[in-house]
Design an enzyme around this catalytic site. Structure first.
Site, PDB file in Angstrom:
ATOM      1  N   GLN A  25      10.182  -8.453  -3.772  1.00 34.32           N
ATOM      2  CA  GLN A  25       9.196  -9.314  -4.409  1.00 34.32           C
ATOM      3  C   GLN A  25       9.519 -10.808  -4.329  1.00 34.32           C
ATOM      4  O   GLN A  25       8.626 -11.611  -4.031  1.00 34.32           O
ATOM      5  CB  GLN A  25       8.986  -8.887  -5.864  1.00 34.32           C
ATOM      6  CG  GLN A  25       8.246  -7.577  -5.995  1.00 34.32           C
ATOM      7  CD  GLN A  25       7.974  -7.189  -7.438  1.00 34.32           C
ATOM      8  OE1 GLN A  25       8.179  -7.984  -8.356  1.00 34.32           O
ATOM      9  NE2 GLN A  25       7.517  -5.965  -7.653  1.00 34.32           N
ATOM     10  N   SER A  27       2.790   4.236  -2.707  1.00 36.41           N
ATOM     11  CA  SER A  27       2.241   5.252  -3.609  1.00 36.41           C
ATOM     12  C   SER A  27       1.373   4.638  -4.706  1.00 36.41           C
ATOM     13  O   SER A  27       0.219   5.025  -4.900  1.00 36.41           O
ATOM     14  CB  SER A  27       3.382   6.054  -4.241  1.00 36.41           C
ATOM     15  OG  SER A  27       2.893   6.959  -5.214  1.00 36.41           O
ATOM     16  N   HIS A  36       5.880  -3.730 -13.091  1.00 34.82           N
ATOM     17  CA  HIS A  36       7.228  -3.691 -13.659  1.00 34.82           C
ATOM     18  C   HIS A  36       7.684  -5.135 -13.801  1.00 34.82           C
ATOM     19  O   HIS A  36       7.382  -5.974 -12.942  1.00 34.82           O
ATOM     20  CB  HIS A  36       8.166  -2.912 -12.742  1.00 34.82           C
ATOM     21  CG  HIS A  36       9.596  -2.840 -13.206  1.00 34.82           C
ATOM     22  ND1 HIS A  36       9.949  -2.615 -14.522  1.00 34.82           N
ATOM     23  CD2 HIS A  36      10.760  -2.965 -12.522  1.00 34.82           C
ATOM     24  CE1 HIS A  36      11.261  -2.593 -14.626  1.00 34.82           C
ATOM     25  NE2 HIS A  36      11.778  -2.811 -13.425  1.00 34.82           N
ATOM     26  N   ASP A  43      12.850   0.285 -19.459  1.00 31.33           N
ATOM     27  CA  ASP A  43      12.725   0.993 -18.188  1.00 31.33           C
ATOM     28  C   ASP A  43      14.085   1.125 -17.512  1.00 31.33           C
ATOM     29  O   ASP A  43      14.479   2.215 -17.081  1.00 31.33           O
ATOM     30  CB  ASP A  43      11.749   0.245 -17.278  1.00 31.33           C
ATOM     31  CG  ASP A  43      11.472   0.994 -15.984  1.00 31.33           C
ATOM     32  OD1 ASP A  43      10.659   1.932 -16.000  1.00 31.33           O
ATOM     33  OD2 ASP A  43      12.071   0.650 -14.948  1.00 31.33           O
ATOM     34  N   TYR A  59       0.836  -1.208   0.000  1.00 36.58           N
ATOM     35  CA  TYR A  59       0.000   0.000   0.000  1.00 36.58           C
ATOM     36  C   TYR A  59       0.871   1.258   0.000  1.00 36.58           C
ATOM     37  O   TYR A  59       0.673   2.189   0.760  1.00 36.58           O
ATOM     38  CB  TYR A  59      -0.945   0.001   1.206  1.00 36.58           C
ATOM     39  CG  TYR A  59      -2.189   0.834   1.007  1.00 36.58           C
ATOM     40  CD1 TYR A  59      -3.224   0.394   0.202  1.00 36.58           C
ATOM     41  CD2 TYR A  59      -2.325   2.070   1.632  1.00 36.58           C
ATOM     42  CE1 TYR A  59      -4.370   1.147   0.023  1.00 36.58           C
ATOM     43  CE2 TYR A  59      -3.467   2.842   1.468  1.00 36.58           C
ATOM     44  CZ  TYR A  59      -4.488   2.377   0.650  1.00 36.58           C
ATOM     45  OH  TYR A  59      -5.638   3.132   0.464  1.00 36.58           O
TER      46      TYR A  59
END
Length: 331
Positions: free
Chosen positions: A86, A27, A108, A191, A25
């Site tokens: 992750q 941005s 991403h 990216d 939770y």
């Protein structure tokens, strides 16, 4: 040309009977959760108990869960924690509870492209990546607008992964302005390249090098800061709003002539060759492996470089100069 999707290409009914779990939770997580909720979808969120983000989720009307609890309830999960967290979150809390038919989304592709997460072939893997910070994703949505998004599908055992991604993007507001189809590999490699060569690495070094050049030549640091850092926002804003040539039509003819004749001397062939080397490091996974190991050993290089950067003269001068700009304090 890229395939671009709009509102008419996406159907929110694909998600209506699903429970969507937002993992993290921060941005982006907050913006995703609130936008999806306001789009009429069933949303749950996970965070670390006792953190500021946990409290913020409660304030926003959610009952936050641990990721383990969230996965047991959700049909579709969106991974919005930082790249380096992750793999651990996936291995310990997500993977043991995955079921056939689940869908796992990312904003991403790093963890998937560089095999930090290896999901079973029985679940959909998709990407929805807004091209803007979470605050912008939220404010544009509340104003009836949207932020462009990228969508991609890595695994599609249900045959519905693209439809899920497009519906998710629509719930964020992205299809109001356009959603561009890409792949996990293309998004990840471009990216990383963009961050390193221009957006963060390139711009930061250009600013510091030009600042140092003026100060070493005897010019006042405050004047150097104005000319090499502060005014950059004006130029970038003009480029974003009007394009490069549009920016050149607004600045003075003197500035435009200097731009076109001296710019290529700074970004010359040797710089372009270095850019190609950096792109190759991204494509071959060299940077990814370096960053993964850096995190595994406690970030010694990262921490040393950050500490050194904080002591640069431009930081001291910048803080003093920005204190003279009351409009900046409003943010």
């Amino acid at each position: 040309m890229a395939k671009i999707y709009y509102d008419s290409d996406a159907d929110l009914n694909v998600l209506k009977k699903k429970t969507i779990g937002i993992i993290g939770y921060g941005s982006q997580g907050r913006a995703h959760a609130l936008n999806l909720k306001d789009s009429g979808l069933n949303v749950i969120v996970s965070e670390l108990k006792g953190t500021n983000n946990w409290a913020l989720a409660e304030k926003d009307g959610f009952k936050p869960f641990s990721t383990l609890e969230l996965v047991k309830q959700a049909d579709i999960m969106m991974m919005l924690t930082q790249d380096n967290f992750q793999p651990l979150v996936y291995r310990t809390e997500i993977e043991p509870n995955l079921k056939k038919g689940h869908a796992l989304g990312f904003a991403h592709g790093f963890s998937i492209v560089y095999s930090q997460i290896k999901p079973p072939a029985t679940i959909d893997i998709f990407m929805v990546a807004p091209k803007g910070p979470g605050d912008l994703v939220r404010t544009q949505f509340t104003e009836g607008k949207g932020v462009p998004c990228l969508v991609a599908v890595e695994q599609n055992p249900t045959g519905q992964a693209l439809q899920i991604a497009l519906a998710y993007a629509k719930a964020l507001g992205g299809t109001r302005c356009g959603v561009v189809e890409t792949s996990f590999q293309e998004e990840t490699e471009t990216d990383l390249f963009g961050e390193q060569v221009i957006l963060c690495g390139g711009v930061s070094e250009l600013i510091k090098a030009s600042f140092e050049t003026l100060v070493e030549a005897g010019y006042q640091p405050e004047i150097a800061y104005y000319e090499t850092c502060h005014e950059l926002k004006l130029i970038v804003d003009l480029i974003i709003e009007r394009g490069i040539q549009g920016m050149r039509k607004v600045i003075s003819d003197t500035a435009e002539y200097g731009d076109m004749t001296r710019g290529p001397r700074i970004i010359n062939d040797s710089v372009r060759q270095e850019m190609k080397k950096i792109l190759k490091e991204v494509q071959e996974g060299i940077f990814a492996r370096e960053w993964i190991v850096e995190n595994q050993v406690g970030r010694p290089v990262f921490n040393a470089l950050a500490k050194r950067a904080e002591k640069h003269l431009i930081e001291e001068v910048g803080a003093r100069t920005r204190s003279m700009m009351p409009w900046l304090k409003k943010r």
